[in-house]
Design a protein around this motif. Structure first.
Motif, PDB file in Angstrom:
ATOM      1  N   GLY A 136     141.705  23.442  47.555  1.00 42.33           N
ATOM      2  CA  GLY A 136     140.326  23.168  48.865  1.00 42.33           C
ATOM      3  C   GLY A 136     140.309  21.778  48.444  1.00 42.33           C
ATOM      4  N   ASN A 137     141.326  20.908  48.288  1.00 42.91           N
ATOM      5  CA  ASN A 137     141.387  19.437  48.269  1.00 42.91           C
ATOM      6  C   ASN A 137     142.584  18.712  48.518  1.00 42.91           C
ATOM      7  OD1 ASN A 137     142.468  19.335  45.578  1.00 42.91           O
ATOM      8  ND2 ASN A 137     140.373  20.316  44.816  1.00 42.91           N
ATOM      9  N   ASP A 138     142.460  17.386  48.315  1.00 41.26           N
ATOM     10  CA  ASP A 138     143.648  16.651  48.751  1.00 41.26           C
ATOM     11  C   ASP A 138     144.306  15.976  47.508  1.00 41.26           C
ATOM     12  OD1 ASP A 138     144.201  17.130  51.308  1.00 41.26           O
ATOM     13  OD2 ASP A 138     143.166  15.527  52.079  1.00 41.26           O
ATOM     14  N   ARG A 139     143.792  16.344  46.339  1.00 46.69           N
ATOM     15  CA  ARG A 139     144.168  15.839  45.163  1.00 46.69           C
ATOM     16  C   ARG A 139     145.481  16.333  44.532  1.00 46.69           C
ATOM     17  NH1 ARG A 139     138.565  18.039  42.622  1.00 46.69           N
ATOM     18  NH2 ARG A 139     137.133  16.584  43.764  1.00 46.69           N
ATOM     19  N   PRO A 140     145.923  15.452  43.888  1.00 48.10           N
ATOM     20  CA  PRO A 140     147.591  15.462  43.229  1.00 48.10           C
ATOM     21  C   PRO A 140     147.680  16.686  42.798  1.00 48.10           C
ATOM     22  CG  PRO A 140     146.586  13.453  42.465  1.00 48.10           C
ATOM     23  CD  PRO A 140     145.255  14.036  43.015  1.00 48.10           C
ATOM     24  N   ILE A 141     148.889  17.229  42.905  1.00 48.26           N
ATOM     25  CA  ILE A 141     149.321  18.440  42.297  1.00 48.26           C
ATOM     26  C   ILE A 141     150.332  18.453  41.191  1.00 48.26           C
ATOM     27  CG2 ILE A 141     150.029  20.893  42.608  1.00 48.26           C
ATOM     28  CD1 ILE A 141     149.057  20.809  45.646  1.00 48.26           C
ATOM     29  N   HIS A 142     149.854  18.704  39.963  1.00 46.59           N
ATOM     30  CA  HIS A 142     150.853  18.529  38.721  1.00 46.59           C
ATOM     31  C   HIS A 142     151.458  19.913  38.379  1.00 46.59           C
ATOM     32  CE1 HIS A 142     149.197  14.283  37.337  1.00 46.59           C
ATOM     33  NE2 HIS A 142     149.691  14.441  38.842  1.00 46.59           N
ATOM     34  N   VAL A 143     152.700  20.132  37.995  1.00 48.57           N
ATOM     35  CA  VAL A 143     153.047  21.600  38.029  1.00 48.57           C
ATOM     36  C   VAL A 143     153.901  21.444  36.674  1.00 48.57           C
ATOM     37  CG1 VAL A 143     154.890  23.329  38.594  1.00 48.57           C
ATOM     38  CG2 VAL A 143     153.365  22.138  40.483  1.00 48.57           C
ATOM     39  N   GLU A 144     153.499  22.516  35.796  1.00 45.27           N
ATOM     40  CA  GLU A 144     154.636  22.879  34.510  1.00 45.27           C
ATOM     41  C   GLU A 144     155.510  23.961  34.669  1.00 45.27           C
ATOM     42  OE1 GLU A 144     154.490  23.470  29.631  1.00 45.27           O
ATOM     43  OE2 GLU A 144     152.711  23.876  30.751  1.00 45.27           O
ATOM     44  N   LEU A 145     156.823  23.626  34.481  1.00 43.53           N
ATOM     45  CA  LEU A 145     157.742  24.605  34.886  1.00 43.53           C
ATOM     46  C   LEU A 145     158.099  25.295  33.475  1.00 43.53           C
ATOM     47  CD1 LEU A 145     160.116  22.805  37.307  1.00 43.53           C
ATOM     48  CD2 LEU A 145     158.100  24.413  37.988  1.00 43.53           C
ATOM     49  N   GLY A 146     157.718  26.680  33.580  1.00 44.87           N
ATOM     50  CA  GLY A 146     158.196  27.254  32.183  1.00 44.87           C
ATOM     51  C   GLY A 146     157.048  27.097  31.243  1.00 44.87           C
ATOM     52  N   ASN A 179     144.749  18.599  40.126  1.00 42.34           N
ATOM     53  CA  ASN A 179     145.106  20.093  40.309  1.00 42.34           C
ATOM     54  C   ASN A 179     146.575  20.302  39.470  1.00 42.34           C
ATOM     55  OD1 ASN A 179     143.161  20.604  42.337  1.00 42.34           O
ATOM     56  ND2 ASN A 179     144.409  19.801  43.748  1.00 42.34           N
ATOM     57  N   TYR A 180     146.437  21.555  38.783  1.00 46.04           N
ATOM     58  CA  TYR A 180     147.567  22.038  38.068  1.00 46.04           C
ATOM     59  C   TYR A 180     148.172  23.403  38.371  1.00 46.04           C
ATOM     60  CZ  TYR A 180     146.321  18.031  35.161  1.00 46.04           C
ATOM     61  OH  TYR A 180     146.133  16.667  34.680  1.00 46.04           O
ATOM     62  N   ILE A 181     149.302  23.383  38.520  1.00 44.62           N
ATOM     63  CA  ILE A 181     149.709  24.856  38.405  1.00 44.62           C
ATOM     64  C   ILE A 181     150.941  25.203  37.294  1.00 44.62           C
ATOM     65  CG2 ILE A 181     151.279  26.680  39.889  1.00 44.62           C
ATOM     66  CD1 ILE A 181     150.452  24.382  42.346  1.00 44.62           C
ATOM     67  N   GLY A 182     150.582  26.158  36.728  1.00 48.04           N
ATOM     68  CA  GLY A 182     151.573  26.652  35.590  1.00 48.04           C
ATOM     69  C   GLY A 182     152.425  27.977  36.014  1.00 48.04           C
ATOM     70  N   ILE A 183     153.696  27.516  35.796  1.00 51.72           N
ATOM     71  CA  ILE A 183     154.737  28.571  36.418  1.00 51.72           C
ATOM     72  C   ILE A 183     155.485  29.161  35.218  1.00 51.72           C
ATOM     73  CG2 ILE A 183     156.605  29.295  37.872  1.00 51.72           C
ATOM     74  CD1 ILE A 183     155.702  26.840  39.510  1.00 51.72           C
ATOM     75  N   ASP A 184     155.566  30.491  34.928  1.00 49.14           N
ATOM     76  CA  ASP A 184     156.489  31.249  34.227  1.00 49.14           C
ATOM     77  C   ASP A 184     156.947  32.722  34.762  1.00 49.14           C
ATOM     78  OD1 ASP A 184     156.886  30.409  31.108  1.00 49.14           O
ATOM     79  OD2 ASP A 184     157.709  32.506  31.625  1.00 49.14           O
ATOM     80  N   MET A 185     157.951  33.008  34.441  1.00 50.07           N
ATOM     81  CA  MET A 185     158.277  34.255  35.058  1.00 50.07           C
ATOM     82  C   MET A 185     157.912  35.670  34.411  1.00 50.07           C
ATOM     83  SD  MET A 185     162.466  34.084  34.458  1.00 50.07           S
ATOM     84  CE  MET A 185     163.422  33.594  32.809  1.00 50.07           C
ATOM     85  N   ASN A 222     140.628  24.006  39.280  1.00 49.60           N
ATOM     86  CA  ASN A 222     141.830  23.037  39.477  1.00 49.60           C
ATOM     87  C   ASN A 222     143.321  23.507  38.771  1.00 49.60           C
ATOM     88  OD1 ASN A 222     140.887  22.590  36.891  1.00 49.60           O
ATOM     89  ND2 ASN A 222     141.829  20.498  36.615  1.00 49.60           N
ATOM     90  N   LEU A 223     143.075  24.818  38.605  1.00 48.97           N
ATOM     91  CA  LEU A 223     144.200  25.461  37.797  1.00 48.97           C
ATOM     92  C   LEU A 223     144.501  26.830  38.698  1.00 48.97           C
ATOM     93  CD1 LEU A 223     146.186  25.643  35.356  1.00 48.97           C
ATOM     94  CD2 LEU A 223     144.384  26.648  34.186  1.00 48.97           C
ATOM     95  N   ARG A 224     145.877  26.917  38.729  1.00 55.87           N
ATOM     96  CA  ARG A 224     146.554  28.305  39.370  1.00 55.87           C
ATOM     97  C   ARG A 224     147.657  28.528  38.338  1.00 55.87           C
ATOM     98  NH1 ARG A 224     142.569  27.678  41.445  1.00 55.87           N
ATOM     99  NH2 ARG A 224     141.797  28.161  43.843  1.00 55.87           N
ATOM    100  N   LEU A 225     147.968  29.711  37.709  1.00 56.49           N
ATOM    101  CA  LEU A 225     148.899  30.298  37.011  1.00 56.49           C
ATOM    102  C   LEU A 225     149.880  31.122  37.763  1.00 56.49           C
ATOM    103  CD1 LEU A 225     146.824  31.237  33.791  1.00 56.49           C
ATOM    104  CD2 LEU A 225     148.136  28.922  34.315  1.00 56.49           C
ATOM    105  N   VAL A 226     151.093  30.929  38.072  1.00 57.78           N
ATOM    106  CA  VAL A 226     152.146  31.634  39.038  1.00 57.78           C
ATOM    107  C   VAL A 226     153.153  32.263  38.197  1.00 57.78           C
ATOM    108  CG1 VAL A 226     153.819  30.895  40.640  1.00 57.78           C
ATOM    109  CG2 VAL A 226     151.251  29.781  40.875  1.00 57.78           C
TER     110      VAL A 226
END
Ligand SMILES: C[S@@+](CC[C@H](N)C(=O)[O-])C[C@H]1O[C@@H](n2cnc3c(N)ncnc32)[C@H](O)[C@@H]1O
Length: 245
Positions: free
Chosen positions: A36-46, A64-70, A95-99
């Protein structure tokens, strides 16, 4: 990281759609709408159990943050950590999503230029030569990162594995990428309080093992800003300083 199946995990994940994303393909090119905003998106892979991304997102509500794991179980643990970290640092989870997703198919969930930063923390070293293509800093992976990162794009990489670090520096160099703030022993003078430690990092640090770290400058704007900062520091006669997270 070995995990045993646990009953009810699927239900636990489905019960928190505001935080957990189980079908991330649907959001390709639309993550800014998700936040819901244009802020930067930072992602942690694993992201593993999610300590790093939970704390970092609580400390920086403007990013904004996205954490990814399988693994479902790790996403569940991450969701608990995220809530715990808000108890400690305040703020909300917006500001966080877990994927839950396999990083190999990264381009199925992010559009070109959608991300500002990728964190690779203590990625599996895959020490056997025949498994080199599985290393998350293999050129084939880095090319995918280059695609999904934008003009401000950077990769921040930490590991305890000297062999993976050497392999990664060569991989970045072979692709002609600019590296900065290279450290062979990040916490040599005591824990870096400006950087959030990951789960694995805490463990290795307590055992006295050196942590290796490098920042890779991908985007043109990031590179220009870096060169400008170096010139300013040079003019001021200052010692170059490492960037925080
Ligand atoms: C060694 S752990 C590090 C966890 C955390 N970043 C830390 O520093 O504490 C590596 C993590 O990467 C995840 N991982 C490895 N390959 C992956 C892939 N292809 N897709 C998604 N996650 C992956 C594993 O499930 C594991 O949780």
């Amino acid at each position: 990281m070995r995990l045993r199946g646990r009953k009810g995990i699927k239900e636990a994940l489905e019960a928190q759609p505001e935080l957990v994303v189980l079908e991330p393909q649907a959001h390709k090119g639309r993550w800014r709408e998700v936040f819901g905003n244009d802020r930067p998106i930072h992602v942690e892979l694993g992201m593993g159990k999610g300590k790093f991304i939970s704390e970092l997102s609580a400390l920086n509500p403007q990013t904004n943050y996205i954490g990814i794991d399988m693994y479902d179980e790790l996403i569940r643990r991450g969701s608990e950590k995220a809530r715990d970290s808000r108890e400690v640092h305040g703020g909300d989870l917006s500001n966080l999503r877990l994927v839950r997703f396999n990083i190999e198919y990264l381009e199925d969930i992010f559009e070109s230029g959608e991300l500002d930063r990728i964190y690779l923390n203590f990625s599996d070293p895959w020490p056997k030569k025949k498994h080199a293509r599985r290393r998350l800093t293999h050129a084939a992976f880095v090319r995918k990162y280059e695609k999904v990162l934008n003009d401000n794009g950077e990769i921040h990489f930490k590991t305890d594995s000297r062999s993976l670090f050497e392999f990664s520096l060569n991989s970045f160099a072979d692709l002609g990428l600019r590296m900065r703030n290279i450290s062979l022993d990040l916490h040599a003078e005591g824990p870096r309080t400006d950087l959030v430690m990951t789960e694995y990092e805490t463990k290795f640090f307590e055992r006295g093992m050196p942590i290796h770290r490098v920042e890779v400058v991908i985007g043109e704007k990031a590179l220009a800003a870096h060169v400008k900062r170096l010139a300013e520091e040079d003019e001021a006669g200052a010692e170059p300083e490492g960037n925080a997270n």
